[in-house]
Design a protein around this motif. Structure first.
Motif, mmCIF file in Angstrom:
data_model
loop_
_atom_site.group_PDB
_atom_site.id
_atom_site.type_symbol
_atom_site.label_atom_id
_atom_site.label_comp_id
_atom_site.label_asym_id
_atom_site.label_seq_id
_atom_site.Cartn_x
_atom_site.Cartn_y
_atom_site.Cartn_z
ATOM 1 N N ASP A 134 -67.462 -18.366 51.716
ATOM 2 C CA ASP A 134 -67.256 -19.710 51.187
ATOM 3 C C ASP A 134 -68.196 -20.021 50.027
ATOM 4 O OD1 ASP A 134 -65.316 -20.166 53.118
ATOM 5 O OD2 ASP A 134 -66.787 -20.920 54.576
ATOM 6 N N SER A 135 -69.082 -19.070 49.689
ATOM 7 C CA SER A 135 -70.073 -19.316 48.652
ATOM 8 C C SER A 135 -69.804 -18.504 47.385
ATOM 9 C CB SER A 135 -71.477 -18.984 49.188
ATOM 10 O OG SER A 135 -71.782 -19.782 50.306
ATOM 11 N N ILE A 136 -68.584 -18.035 47.246
ATOM 12 C CA ILE A 136 -68.225 -17.246 46.069
ATOM 13 C C ILE A 136 -67.818 -18.176 44.932
ATOM 14 C CG2 ILE A 136 -66.600 -15.556 45.154
ATOM 15 C CD1 ILE A 136 -66.491 -14.291 47.899
ATOM 16 N N GLY A 137 -68.373 -17.921 43.766
ATOM 17 C CA GLY A 137 -68.072 -18.763 42.619
ATOM 18 C C GLY A 137 -66.757 -18.410 41.958
ATOM 19 N N THR A 138 -66.552 -18.961 40.777
ATOM 20 C CA THR A 138 -65.322 -18.740 40.027
ATOM 21 C C THR A 138 -65.633 -18.158 38.652
ATOM 22 O OG1 THR A 138 -65.370 -20.981 39.082
ATOM 23 C CG2 THR A 138 -64.198 -20.674 41.184
ATOM 24 N N ILE A 139 -64.605 -17.681 37.981
ATOM 25 C CA ILE A 139 -64.746 -17.169 36.617
ATOM 26 C C ILE A 139 -64.002 -18.124 35.692
ATOM 27 C CG2 ILE A 139 -64.280 -15.251 35.048
ATOM 28 C CD1 ILE A 139 -66.327 -14.611 37.223
ATOM 29 N N GLY A 140 -64.760 -18.855 34.914
ATOM 30 C CA GLY A 140 -64.146 -19.851 34.042
ATOM 31 C C GLY A 140 -63.419 -20.934 34.813
ATOM 32 N N GLY A 141 -63.837 -21.161 36.054
ATOM 33 C CA GLY A 141 -63.193 -22.169 36.881
ATOM 34 C C GLY A 141 -61.961 -21.659 37.616
ATOM 35 N N LEU A 142 -61.649 -20.378 37.455
ATOM 36 C CA LEU A 142 -60.466 -19.789 38.094
ATOM 37 C C LEU A 142 -60.867 -18.857 39.239
ATOM 38 C CD1 LEU A 142 -58.326 -18.850 34.944
ATOM 39 C CD2 LEU A 142 -58.443 -21.035 36.163
ATOM 40 N N LEU A 143 -59.966 -18.698 40.193
ATOM 41 C CA LEU A 143 -60.190 -17.797 41.309
ATOM 42 C C LEU A 143 -60.149 -16.362 40.810
ATOM 43 C CD1 LEU A 143 -60.474 -17.424 44.393
ATOM 44 C CD2 LEU A 143 -57.967 -17.395 44.509
ATOM 45 N N ALA A 144 -61.213 -15.608 41.045
ATOM 46 C CA ALA A 144 -61.325 -14.228 40.547
ATOM 47 C C ALA A 144 -60.573 -13.280 41.474
ATOM 48 C CB ALA A 144 -62.795 -13.827 40.450
ATOM 49 N N MET A 145 -59.592 -12.556 40.928
ATOM 50 C CA MET A 145 -58.739 -11.690 41.735
ATOM 51 C C MET A 145 -59.073 -10.211 41.576
ATOM 52 S SD MET A 145 -57.033 -13.904 43.338
ATOM 53 C CE MET A 145 -55.847 -12.842 44.155
ATOM 54 N N ASN A 146 -58.813 -9.637 40.397
ATOM 55 C CA ASN A 146 -58.975 -8.193 40.183
ATOM 56 C C ASN A 146 -59.858 -7.915 38.971
ATOM 57 O OD1 ASN A 146 -56.682 -7.385 42.132
ATOM 58 N ND2 ASN A 146 -55.653 -8.740 40.682
ATOM 59 N N PHE A 147 -60.811 -7.001 39.141
ATOM 60 C CA PHE A 147 -61.601 -6.525 38.007
ATOM 61 C C PHE A 147 -61.446 -5.015 37.976
ATOM 62 C CE2 PHE A 147 -65.229 -5.198 35.527
ATOM 63 C CZ PHE A 147 -65.293 -6.173 34.541
ATOM 64 N N ILE A 148 -60.720 -4.515 36.997
ATOM 65 C CA ILE A 148 -60.334 -3.104 36.937
ATOM 66 C C ILE A 148 -60.819 -2.482 35.634
ATOM 67 C CG2 ILE A 148 -58.392 -1.490 36.965
ATOM 68 C CD1 ILE A 148 -56.783 -3.712 38.417
ATOM 69 N N THR A 149 -61.498 -1.340 35.736
ATOM 70 C CA THR A 149 -61.916 -0.637 34.524
ATOM 71 C C THR A 149 -61.346 0.781 34.524
ATOM 72 O OG1 THR A 149 -63.996 0.188 35.503
ATOM 73 C CG2 THR A 149 -64.056 -1.955 34.386
ATOM 74 N N LEU A 150 -61.025 1.258 33.343
ATOM 75 C CA LEU A 150 -60.460 2.591 33.154
ATOM 76 C C LEU A 150 -61.385 3.387 32.242
ATOM 77 C CD1 LEU A 150 -56.866 1.313 32.258
ATOM 78 C CD2 LEU A 150 -57.693 1.923 34.527
ATOM 79 N N ALA A 151 -61.966 4.460 32.749
ATOM 80 C CA ALA A 151 -62.839 5.334 31.954
ATOM 81 C C ALA A 151 -63.910 4.544 31.206
ATOM 82 C CB ALA A 151 -62.015 6.161 30.976
ATOM 83 N N THR A 152 -64.590 3.689 31.938
ATOM 84 C CA THR A 152 -65.666 2.881 31.350
ATOM 85 C C THR A 152 -67.025 3.527 31.628
ATOM 86 O OG1 THR A 152 -64.512 0.760 31.445
ATOM 87 C CG2 THR A 152 -66.907 0.690 31.540
ATOM 88 N N PRO A 153 -67.869 3.699 30.623
ATOM 89 C CA PRO A 153 -69.200 4.307 30.823
ATOM 90 C C PRO A 153 -70.189 3.306 31.425
ATOM 91 C CG PRO A 153 -68.920 3.723 28.531
ATOM 92 C CD PRO A 153 -67.601 3.433 29.199
ATOM 93 N N HIS A 154 -70.000 2.967 32.689
ATOM 94 C CA HIS A 154 -70.834 1.958 33.343
ATOM 95 C C HIS A 154 -72.313 2.320 33.343
ATOM 96 C CE1 HIS A 154 -67.583 -0.571 34.818
ATOM 97 N NE2 HIS A 154 -66.922 0.507 35.181
ATOM 98 N N LEU A 155 -72.612 3.608 33.427
ATOM 99 C CA LEU A 155 -74.008 4.059 33.463
ATOM 100 C C LEU A 155 -74.514 4.458 32.086
ATOM 101 C CD1 LEU A 155 -73.854 6.275 36.691
ATOM 102 C CD2 LEU A 155 -74.310 3.823 36.490
ATOM 103 N N GLY A 156 -73.722 4.182 31.061
ATOM 104 C CA GLY A 156 -74.100 4.559 29.720
ATOM 105 C C GLY A 156 -73.697 5.988 29.392
ATOM 106 N N SER A 157 -74.201 6.492 28.268
ATOM 107 C CA SER A 157 -73.820 7.830 27.796
ATOM 108 C C SER A 157 -75.013 8.760 27.644
ATOM 109 C CB SER A 157 -73.113 7.697 26.439
ATOM 110 O OG SER A 157 -71.986 6.852 26.530
ATOM 111 N N SER A 158 -76.128 8.399 28.266
ATOM 112 C CA SER A 158 -77.365 9.158 28.078
ATOM 113 C C SER A 158 -77.592 10.153 29.211
ATOM 114 C CB SER A 158 -78.550 8.196 28.005
ATOM 115 O OG SER A 158 -79.763 8.889 27.879
ATOM 116 N N GLY A 159 -77.645 11.446 28.859
ATOM 117 C CA GLY A 159 -77.992 12.490 29.812
ATOM 118 C C GLY A 159 -77.019 12.699 30.952
ATOM 119 N N HIS A 160 -77.332 13.648 31.839
ATOM 120 C CA HIS A 160 -76.581 13.906 33.074
ATOM 121 C C HIS A 160 -75.092 14.145 32.841
ATOM 122 C CE1 HIS A 160 -80.213 12.709 35.166
ATOM 123 N NE2 HIS A 160 -80.214 11.575 34.492
#
Length: 255
Positions: A134-160
């Motif tokens: 019951d304590s989850i906020g909103t995104i721009g005042g809207l109910l947040a449903m799906n957050f989907i990423t495709l081949a996104t470098p979440h950890l960056g591109s450095s090393g490993h």
């Protein structure tokens, strides 16, 4: 987005930012889906996917393909692009008052841009309760449903082996971290984590927690579903570790 499917007479009205839905359907459509392209991309890259979404969920989704960070504007940095996207989404919501839900689908560096944007758009619940649901906020005042990423470098591109084409060679990765900002500007520094100072961590590290810059983690937590898609092989620019947010030994070799 698993709503009941009903026929639609004019799909194209939901495929263009400039083409608003007709008055006959605007009261029905309540789910805003924001599509975010990658490096040096444009809104046109999402046209086919947009068409398919409208066919699958007619009169349920309003597709907005972001166009404020097209072409060389993707070199301006994840933070600058994120601010532009956040402002763009706010404008769309204001033009479409029937929207009640919001989802993001982002490709490559667009996933980082979307993560920054939702950190700016997040609104905490007015009444905090002990029940986390019951304590989850909103995104721009809207109910947040799906957050989907495709081949996104979440950890960056450095090393490993984050950039497979560099073969994990330390010297090549070091050269890439120096050359990248010369080619893709501030975004290159963000991707290779070279934008930090003695007093400030690199942006991608700062985006793993809430701060004065944005409610990055609270915003992600607000979404009902969070999905990352990663290419395990044949993606030579964005490695599977960074796009799937996994460590070196996350998978067992089976063949």
């Amino acid at each position: 987005m698993a709503d009941e499917i009903t026929p639609i007479h004019d799909e194209q009205q939901r495929l263009s930012v400039n083409a608003e839905p007709s008055r006959s359907t605007s009261d029905v459509v309540d789910h805003l889906v924001v599509m975010v392209h990658g490096m040096k991309g444009s809104e046109k890259e999402w046209m086919y996917v947009s068409e398919q979404l409208v066919k699958q969920f007619p009169e349920k989704v309003f597709i907005h393909c972001s166009k404020q960070n097209e072409g060389k504007r993707t070199y301006d940095g994840v933070d600058v692009m994120g601010e532009r996207l956040a402002n763009e989404v706010v404008e769309v919501i204001q033009r479409q008052p029937s929207m009640r839900k919001i989802s993001f689908i982002a490709y490559s560096v667009g996933g980082l841009v979307a993560r920054y944007a939702i950190g700016q758009l997040y609104k905490a619940p007015e009444n905090e309760t002990e029940n986390e649901a019951d304590s989850i906020g909103t995104i721009g005042g809207l109910l947040a449903m799906n957050f989907i990423t495709l081949a996104t470098p979440h950890l960056g591109s450095s090393g490993h082996l984050q950039v497979p084409i560099l073969f994990g060679r330390t010297m090549l990765e070091k050269i890439a971290s120096i050359v990248a900002p010369c080619i893709v500007g501030k975004t290159g520094r963000h991707l290779f984590l070279t934008d930090g100072t003695q007093r400030k961590d690199p942006l991608l590290l700062r985006m793993v927690k809430d701060s004065d810059e944005g409610y990055f983690m609270s915003a992600l937590r607000a979404f009902e579903r969070r999905v990352v898609y990663s290419n395990i092989v044949n993606d030579y620019i964005v490695g599977w570790r960074t796009s799937s947010i996994r460590g070196d030994r996350a998978y067992i070799k089976v063949c």
